[in-house]
Design a protein around this motif. Structure first.
Motif, PDB file in Angstrom:
ATOM      1  N   ARG A  11      40.992  29.987  32.026  1.00  0.00           N
ATOM      2  CA  ARG A  11      40.863  30.507  33.393  1.00  0.00           C
ATOM      3  C   ARG A  11      42.210  30.994  33.910  1.00  0.00           C
ATOM      4  O   ARG A  11      42.301  32.040  34.563  1.00  0.00           O
ATOM      5  N   SER A  12      43.280  30.258  33.607  1.00  0.00           N
ATOM      6  CA  SER A  12      44.603  30.650  34.100  1.00  0.00           C
ATOM      7  C   SER A  12      45.064  31.969  33.486  1.00  0.00           C
ATOM      8  O   SER A  12      45.816  32.722  34.112  1.00  0.00           O
ATOM      9  N   LEU A  13      44.618  32.252  32.270  1.00  0.00           N
ATOM     10  CA  LEU A  13      45.003  33.506  31.616  1.00  0.00           C
ATOM     11  C   LEU A  13      44.238  34.699  32.178  1.00  0.00           C
ATOM     12  O   LEU A  13      44.589  35.844  31.889  1.00  0.00           O
ATOM     13  N   ASP A  14      43.210  34.435  32.960  1.00  0.00           N
ATOM     14  CA  ASP A  14      42.425  35.512  33.553  1.00  0.00           C
ATOM     15  C   ASP A  14      42.823  35.740  35.013  1.00  0.00           C
ATOM     16  O   ASP A  14      42.013  36.163  35.824  1.00  0.00           O
ATOM     17  N   LEU A  15      44.078  35.439  35.335  1.00  0.00           N
ATOM     18  CA  LEU A  15      44.575  35.670  36.680  1.00  0.00           C
ATOM     19  C   LEU A  15      45.393  36.960  36.722  1.00  0.00           C
ATOM     20  O   LEU A  15      46.127  37.270  35.783  1.00  0.00           O
ATOM     21  N   THR A  16      45.258  37.690  37.802  1.00  0.00           N
ATOM     22  CA  THR A  16      46.044  38.906  38.028  1.00  0.00           C
ATOM     23  C   THR A  16      47.151  38.589  39.022  1.00  0.00           C
ATOM     24  O   THR A  16      46.885  38.062  40.101  1.00  0.00           O
ATOM     25  N   LEU A  17      48.391  38.912  38.658  1.00  0.00           N
ATOM     26  CA  LEU A  17      49.533  38.612  39.519  1.00  0.00           C
ATOM     27  C   LEU A  17      49.796  39.779  40.469  1.00  0.00           C
ATOM     28  O   LEU A  17      49.993  40.916  40.045  1.00  0.00           O
ATOM     29  N   LEU A  18      49.788  39.473  41.761  1.00  0.00           N
ATOM     30  CA  LEU A  18      50.046  40.469  42.797  1.00  0.00           C
ATOM     31  C   LEU A  18      51.350  40.123  43.514  1.00  0.00           C
ATOM     32  O   LEU A  18      51.628  38.950  43.769  1.00  0.00           O
ATOM     33  N   SER A  19      52.138  41.128  43.824  1.00  0.00           N
ATOM     34  CA  SER A  19      53.359  40.924  44.616  1.00  0.00           C
ATOM     35  C   SER A  19      53.158  41.543  45.992  1.00  0.00           C
ATOM     36  O   SER A  19      52.421  42.526  46.144  1.00  0.00           O
TER      37      SER A  19
END
Length: 357
Positions: A11-19
Motif C-alpha cells: 500500500r505504501s508503494l502505491d502512494l503519490t507524492l505531492l509537493s
C-alpha cells in the motif's frame, strides 16, 4: 502478520507524492490567521472519507495519507509534502485547490533528509495522558503553532543536515473513544472531576431502583468554570472527525551530538501544545533496531498501529497545516507569484506558444 506487513508495504508503494507551495501571506490579524488555519480542517474532512472493504482491507489495511514537513540534507528550504493513495491523488489535488485556490500542487520525486556519511536519530510522539483528553490547539494558542515548528527546522545548516516531521493520517473507526469522551463529559456536568468521571464512563454505576424512596436528598453539584472548559474540550474532540495518527520526527547530521541537538529542538517545538490538566505530547526515542524500523517506516510511509494516537481534525490541523498565516516562517518554500483563472472568453484555437500549469 507477515501477509499484512507485506500488504502494508505494498500500500505504501502505491502512494503519490505531492509537493505544495503557496504565496506568502501578509499580516491581517490574529483572528484572520485562525480562520485561514481552520480552513485546513475542511481538507481533512475529505480524508475522513477514505476507506476500503473486504480482502483489500484485510491484506493492505485501511488507506491513509502521509503529511510531511522536511528539509533535504543538501539544502535549507522547508518543503511541505503529502503522499496520498494514487487513486485518490487527483481528487485530493482538487480538494486542496478548493480550499486553497492559490496553492501550487506538483507531483514530486522522492527526497532524502539523510546524510549518507552522517548519523540519523529519531522517535515518535505519544500522548502523555488519556487519549480522550485534548491538548491545546491553534484556537487556544496566541500565535500560529507552525511558527515554532518551522523555527526549529530553520536552524538546520544548508549542507549535511536534514530533518522531517511526518504525520501518517488514517480515518479512525474507533467509535468507542468518541462515546467514552461524551460519557465522561456527561458525568463531569454533574460536578464529578475528570478522573472519577472517566472511571464512571468506563464502568457505569448501577442505577438506583426507582421504587425505593430517597431518604436523603442530595444538593445538586455544579461544575466549576475550569471543569466546564474541560467538558467543552472533551465534547469538541468527540464531535469532530477523528484520525489514527503516527507522528514521527527524524533528524540527520554529520555527528550524533548535532543530530540529537536538532531532534531536541524539534521535539521542543511541540511543548507549546501542553496545558495544565490537559493533554500533552511526549517523545519516545527510538534506538538500535527500533530506530532502524522507524527509519524504514518513515522512508516507506508505513502506518504502525502500535505507535498510533487518536487526534481530532482540530488537533491534527494544529500540528500540520499549510503556511497560510501571517506568522514569520523563515526558509519556507513560497511561490513568488499568484495564480489566476484564465479569461472566460479566451480563444480555444490558434498557435500554441507554451503550456500553462
Amino acid at each position: 502478520n507477515a501477509v499484512r506487513t507485506k500488504g502494508a508495504v505494498t500500500r505504501s508503494l502505491d502512494l503519490t507524492l505531492l509537493s505544495f507551495t503557496l504565496p506568502r501571506f501578509t499580516a491581517q490579524g490574529q483572528q484572520d490567521d485562525k480562520k485561514l488555519i481552520g480552513v485546513m480542517e475542511q481538507l481533512y474532512s475529505s480524508v475522513a472519507t477514505l476507506s476500503s472493504k473486504g480482502w483489500n482491507k484485510f491484506l493492505y489495511g485501511d488507506p491513509y495519507i502521509a503529511l510531511e514537513m522536511a528539509v533535504h540534507h543538501r539544502e535549507e528550504q522547508i518543503h511541505f509534502y503529502a503522499a496520498v493513495p494514487s487513486a485518490f491523488a487527483d481528487n485530493f489535488e482538487k480538494q486542496v485547490h478548493g480550499v486553497f485556490p492559490e496553492a501550487r500542487v506538483a507531483r514530486s520525486q522522492e527526497y532524502s533528509i539523510f546524510n549518507p556519511s552522517g548519523v540519523a536519530v529519531g522517535g515518535y510522539l505519544d500522548l502523555k495522558d488519556e487519549s480522550i483528553l485534548p491538548y491545546q490547539t491553534y484556537t487556544d494558542l496566541p500565535a500560529d503553532p507552525l511558527g515554532a515548528i518551522v523555527g526549529a527546522l530553520a536552524r538546520l545548516q544548508s549542507e549535511g543536515e536534514g530533518a522531517a516531521i511526518q504525520v501518517i493520517v488514517r480515518p479512525s473507526s474507533n467509535t468507542g473513544l468518541r462515546k467514552l469522551a461524551m460519557d465522561t463529559a456527561r458525568y463531569m456536568q454533574s460536578g464529578v472531576d475528570f478522573r472519577k468521571a472517566l472511571k464512571m464512563a468506563k464502568n457505569p454505576p448501577k442505577q438506583e431502583k426507582k421504587d425505593e424512596p430517597d431518604t436523603l436528598v442530595k444538593p445538586p453539584v455544579v461544575a466549576t468554570e475550569f471543569e466546564n472548559k474541560l467538558i467543552k474540550a472533551l465534547q469538541n474532540k468527540a464531535s469532530r472527525p477523528l484520525f489514527d495518527c503516527n507522528v514521527r520526527i527524524l533528524a540527520s547530521a554529520p555527528d550524533e551530538v548535532r543530530a540529537n541537538q536538532m531532534l531536541d529542538d524539534l521535539v521542543g517545538a511541540f511543548a507549546q501544545f501542553a496545558a495544565p490538566d490537559m493533554n500533552a505530547f511526549k517523545m519516545v526515542e527510538a534506538r538500535g533496531g527500533a530506530l532502524e524500523k522507524l527509519t524504514f517506516n518513515f522512508a516507506f510511509r508505513v502506518f504502525d498501529q502500535r505507535q498510533s494516537i487518536p487526534l481530532s481534525s482540530e488537533e491534527l490541523t494544529s500540528i500540520w497545516h499549510f503556511p497560510v498565516s501571517s506568522a514569520i516562517l523563515p526558509r519556507v518554500s513560497f511561490t513568488n507569484f499568484k495564480t489566476a483563472e484564465p479569461p472566460a472568453n479566451m480563444p480555444t484555437t490558434g498557435l500554441a506558444f507554451g503550456e500553462n500549469e
